[in-house]
Write a protein that holds these residues in place. Sequence first.
Motif, PDB file in Angstrom:
ATOM      1  N   ALA A   1      43.683  35.737  37.243  1.00 51.06           N
ATOM      2  CA  ALA A   1      44.996  35.954  36.627  1.00 51.06           C
ATOM      3  C   ALA A   1      45.599  37.273  37.094  1.00 51.06           C
ATOM      4  N   GLU A   2      44.739  38.303  37.262  1.00 50.18           N
ATOM      5  CA  GLU A   2      45.222  39.591  37.739  1.00 50.18           C
ATOM      6  C   GLU A   2      45.779  39.470  39.156  1.00 50.18           C
TER       7      GLU A   2
ATOM      8  N   ALA B   1      37.719  47.545  37.584  1.00 46.72           N
ATOM      9  CA  ALA B   1      37.956  47.731  36.152  1.00 46.72           C
ATOM     10  C   ALA B   1      38.367  46.444  35.442  1.00 46.72           C
ATOM     11  N   VAL B   2      38.485  45.360  36.193  1.00 47.43           N
ATOM     12  CA  VAL B   2      38.931  44.079  35.617  1.00 47.43           C
ATOM     13  C   VAL B   2      37.723  43.175  35.427  1.00 47.43           C
ATOM     14  N   ALA B   3      37.644  42.546  34.280  1.00 46.86           N
ATOM     15  CA  ALA B   3      36.545  41.618  34.009  1.00 46.86           C
ATOM     16  C   ALA B   3      36.604  40.444  34.978  1.00 46.86           C
ATOM     17  N   ALA B   4      35.428  39.926  35.363  1.00 47.31           N
ATOM     18  CA  ALA B   4      35.365  38.847  36.352  1.00 47.31           C
ATOM     19  C   ALA B   4      36.219  37.656  35.947  1.00 47.31           C
ATOM     20  N   ALA B   5      36.190  37.308  34.668  1.00 43.66           N
ATOM     21  CA  ALA B   5      36.941  36.137  34.204  1.00 43.66           C
ATOM     22  C   ALA B   5      38.451  36.345  34.294  1.00 43.66           C
TER      23      ALA B   5
ATOM     24  N   VAL C   1      45.548  28.970  48.484  1.00 40.06           N
ATOM     25  CA  VAL C   1      44.150  29.320  48.261  1.00 40.06           C
ATOM     26  C   VAL C   1      43.986  29.714  46.802  1.00 40.06           C
ATOM     27  N   ALA C   2      43.007  29.131  46.129  1.00 37.91           N
ATOM     28  CA  ALA C   2      42.784  29.412  44.710  1.00 37.91           C
ATOM     29  C   ALA C   2      42.531  30.898  44.493  1.00 37.91           C
ATOM     30  N   ALA C   3      43.133  31.443  43.456  1.00 33.45           N
ATOM     31  CA  ALA C   3      42.933  32.850  43.135  1.00 33.45           C
ATOM     32  C   ALA C   3      41.468  33.132  42.811  1.00 33.45           C
ATOM     33  N   SER C   4      40.777  32.139  42.266  1.00 38.83           N
ATOM     34  CA  SER C   4      39.361  32.322  41.931  1.00 38.83           C
ATOM     35  C   SER C   4      38.519  32.522  43.191  1.00 38.83           C
TER      36      SER C   4
END
Length: 595
Positions: free
Chosen positions: A83-84, A75-79, A58-61
């Motif tokens: 990757a996180e 706290a993590v930017a959507a973009a 399943v894609a991380a996105s």
Amino acid sequence: MKRGLGSSSHDAEQKRARADAGLDGDAKLLRQLEYYFSDASFGFDEHLQSAADASGAVAASVLATFPRVLALTEAVAAADRPAELCRVAALSDTIVVVEGGEGGGALRRRYPLPSADPAAPRSVWLQGFPREADEAEVTRLLSAHGRVVGVRRLRSQHDRLYNGQVYVELEDAGKAAALAQAAADGAIAVGERVLRGKLLSTYFREQEAAAAAKKARKQAQRDGGGRGGGGGDYSAVAPPSAGAAVVAERGRILRFEGAGADADREAVKKLCSPHGSVAFVDYNRGEAAGYVRFRAAAAARAALAAAPTDEGSLSALTWSALDGDEEEAYLQAAQQKKRERDEMSREHGTLLKFEHAGAETDRREVKAVCEAHGDVAFVDHAPGETSGHVRFVGAAAASAALAALTAAPVELGGGTPSWSLVEPAAEDAYRQAVQQRRGGGGRGGGGGGPSWDQAPAEPQREVGCLLHFDGAGAAADREGVNALIASHDLIAAHVDYRRGEPAGYVRFGTAGAAQAALAALTSPAADLGGATPVWSKVEAEAEEAYFERVKAARGKGKGKGKGGKGKGGKGGGGFGRGRGGGRSAPRGWLGSVGS
């Protein structure tokens, strides 16, 4: 704030907060990702499966858009979220990160789904290992049962710590079946811990049944218009109509580990009762672990809170509360067992009889032979006997076993038994006899008739089937006597004993079974209610006198009083109360009489 049964969305948030306590950000996110791809979730999550490619990735996105993930990565930017997720998932031992792709990476299960796992037929699920036991230690401990090909340690979804459960793959299905049987019989121990286990395929089927039932219940709640905040796993619902299922309060079940060899259900219940009403103790004598189901979640929380400080009692054991998924799986497995028992009680063609086995035959050997052809519910055989019965989970399994064992006879205990299918009428009679010898809990429907605790008019008995014990402790009761006997893989036909008395009698179905029980109960002698009683065989003349006294006592109890109300109650009681001064029948079909 007063709360109803079940959980609202507020309850769900509180549950998550408790689960998150002590975990850092990476651990919380990792736990959530591992849950998405777990056996308990992925195989039943249609939305997640629809987002997976042919390899199950399943894609991380896609995962980054899930509400729970968003809450954990505020706290993590959507973009940067995909990757996180890949970075954190790389820490897992159950998820594989697939690099590249449109979403900057994808996640998939490291192991196949249970239904598609080619190793399942030669693998076993085991429970009860110390949490710190690693793969090498598990392999070493099980080396006597065959070559271990692989070990997979399981984690708690609550704290991600190893929970003492493992999947073990052996070199072939036969050795796996033997290991599962040994675990089911309580024959594998790690120190004082007795392992429990079953074939991995059986364990997977139970998990699938639990998940399917959970999904059906949630759908029923949605269809029924659940109220209470919308979004809790177990929403409080309006009062059910007649016949509707009631959603039980969650958070009522505790698990304990570290029980000693002399522990029994009565002792565990006595230990927990000061903290609230105990509904059921799920524990088998000799095992290291078990479960306690309280009638209210508040009582379970009180017992859990008291455990660290309760000197010499609760603190001697390791206690933990089942989290939502663990509790659900436990309850559904218990319900599934009950349904199977109910179905077996109605279905004919599930019972085989064997004759002319060798004198060294034991139940474990019989079960191992039969289980190769289908799921076995119970083996009814006493040590030293050359015949017995095997009850299968379904008629198809019994039929397959009969065909196989007739075509290719298998030696048992030094003899080669013959096998036959018990006809429906004889099967019904057998079931009735089993209920009677176990003191079964039949429900009377009104006055007059005897309950299952009472004997037929003239029970057929064999001379030499009666044992006497003297010197039991004040805490002893009939359940404790039955549990003690069952711990030696024996079944008593009836226990004639009243709580608090030092002496009593136990009747067995055959003289051979009584002799085997006497040997087991005296070497070494076991505790009963806080003391160690002396067991002896009742000689023929004294045995005859005993049964005459029982017969006389039973006759006196048949109501000299006028207008007895006879409720035929729930497995005991039987004749009710006479209004005219007559004595009620003694409790239990043998009654409790003096020697």
